[in-house]
Design an enzyme around this catalytic site. Sequence first.
Site, PDB file in Angstrom:
ATOM      1  N   GLU A 126     -10.531   8.442  -1.231  1.00 53.31           N
ATOM      2  CA  GLU A 126     -11.129   8.211  -2.742  1.00 53.31           C
ATOM      3  C   GLU A 126     -10.882   6.806  -3.346  1.00 53.31           C
ATOM      4  O   GLU A 126      -9.434   5.451  -2.930  1.00 53.31           O
ATOM      5  CB  GLU A 126     -10.972   9.603  -3.594  1.00 53.31           C
ATOM      6  N   ILE A 156     -15.509   5.655   4.134  1.00 52.17           N
ATOM      7  CA  ILE A 156     -15.957   6.450   5.398  1.00 52.17           C
ATOM      8  C   ILE A 156     -16.519   6.225   6.587  1.00 52.17           C
ATOM      9  O   ILE A 156     -18.038   5.695   6.314  1.00 52.17           O
ATOM     10  CB  ILE A 156     -16.437   7.284   4.702  1.00 52.17           C
ATOM     11  N   THR A 157     -15.995   6.061   7.029  1.00 49.39           N
ATOM     12  CA  THR A 157     -16.534   5.147   8.592  1.00 49.39           C
ATOM     13  C   THR A 157     -17.720   6.638   9.313  1.00 49.39           C
ATOM     14  O   THR A 157     -17.530   7.711   9.124  1.00 49.39           O
ATOM     15  CB  THR A 157     -15.585   4.906   9.911  1.00 49.39           C
ATOM     16  N   GLY A 341      -8.282 -25.381  16.446  1.00 50.70           N
ATOM     17  CA  GLY A 341      -9.288 -26.956  15.250  1.00 50.70           C
ATOM     18  C   GLY A 341     -10.160 -26.500  14.699  1.00 50.70           C
ATOM     19  O   GLY A 341     -10.470 -25.162  14.111  1.00 50.70           O
ATOM     20  N   GLU A 365      -4.938   3.656   7.981  1.00 52.48           N
ATOM     21  CA  GLU A 365      -4.131   4.797   9.015  1.00 52.48           C
ATOM     22  C   GLU A 365      -2.420   4.088   8.304  1.00 52.48           C
ATOM     23  O   GLU A 365      -1.476   4.561   8.584  1.00 52.48           O
ATOM     24  CB  GLU A 365      -4.275   4.128  10.753  1.00 52.48           C
TER      25      GLU A 365
END
Length: 387
Positions: A126, A156-157, A341, A365
């Site tokens: 949240e 939220i995936t 580089g 996680e």
Amino acid sequence: MHFEFTEEQQDFRAALRAMVDREIVPVAVEWERTGRYPTEIVAHLRAMGLFGMTTPPEYGGLGLDFVSFALVYEEISRGWMGIAGILGSHNLACWIIARHGTEEQKRKFLPRLASGEHRTGIGLTEPGAGTDLQGISTRARLDGDHYIVNGTKTWITNARHADVLPVLVKTDPSSTPAHRGISLLLVDTASPGFSVSRDLGKLGYKGTESCEVVLEDVVVPASALLGGVEGRGMQQALSGLEIGRINVAARAVGVAQAAYDAALRYSRERHAFGQPIANFQAIQLKLADLATRLQAARLLTYWAAAKADSGERVDSEAGMAKYFASETALAASLESMRIHGGYGYSTEFPVERYYRDAPLMAIGEGTNDILRIGIAKALVNGACTIG
């Protein structure tokens, strides 16, 4: 201690590697740059049954062992870490439902989730509660045979593609300690009052959406209470995160491998002062460090996965793997960029994507600092022994 893949796992890895090299690597740079959702790749993952990795065969899934589970995330993340996120949240939710759901809930949700016909994620975080999940403010008030849910979830995936979403809620806000009043509800995302309010902009981890979800007086049947008993949501969610850390560790190994591969390849091809830069000792020292840390991270990850396959708790092992592998991915992506580089800073090369993707694994996680504290407590208390 000796570890090696079985013949079946080696064949599985070879098939995954071929798919990633054929379907993901050629399009990752362009699709990420344009913000294109990887619809075709998702269809291919579905055809391979990978949306059912953690679903038992009796409910239509593959029921993979955790070593094979980790192989999936390593190989896909080597190609494009964002794609692994689509599978990660989905299979985490499936595992939680399969382990803690009632028989009715398993039969209702798992077959279509395992096939990829339906999608899911996990609604924990949240705006004011991340690591401290006991601090969530989303409320679920029981009213007869249903709950009325109000609150906001973030990061939220799969939010825009989910058909059902396990949502962590407070069913008893006055409970002491707080975790005894927390439950998981399986929320139908088509319910009135459920909305995805916005997509969150991100440094990396693209290819999948991360969204803010708002629940306003969402009516959820009491039968959607995971496991059928209030107050168990915290334990249910944390048991999933334990396994989720193997997923994140494997993703980190995949990103680190991609960064190392790019660095080694470029050092052989790039010439300076009449010879490949791989001949310079400064570059050789970087490559040696990268290879050593990468292999150590890989062994830690598959050690944790193999222990999970034995049925043992792996809080500390998965935490160690996730912590070390994600720090390795951060170091590998930066060193690969330095070896490249100026080209490492260019969006025409994938190295800058590895550099942007790597930090997520150190945060997701459970942040690495929190995991280090948890590992230390387990060592002091004797819950984890080394050697």
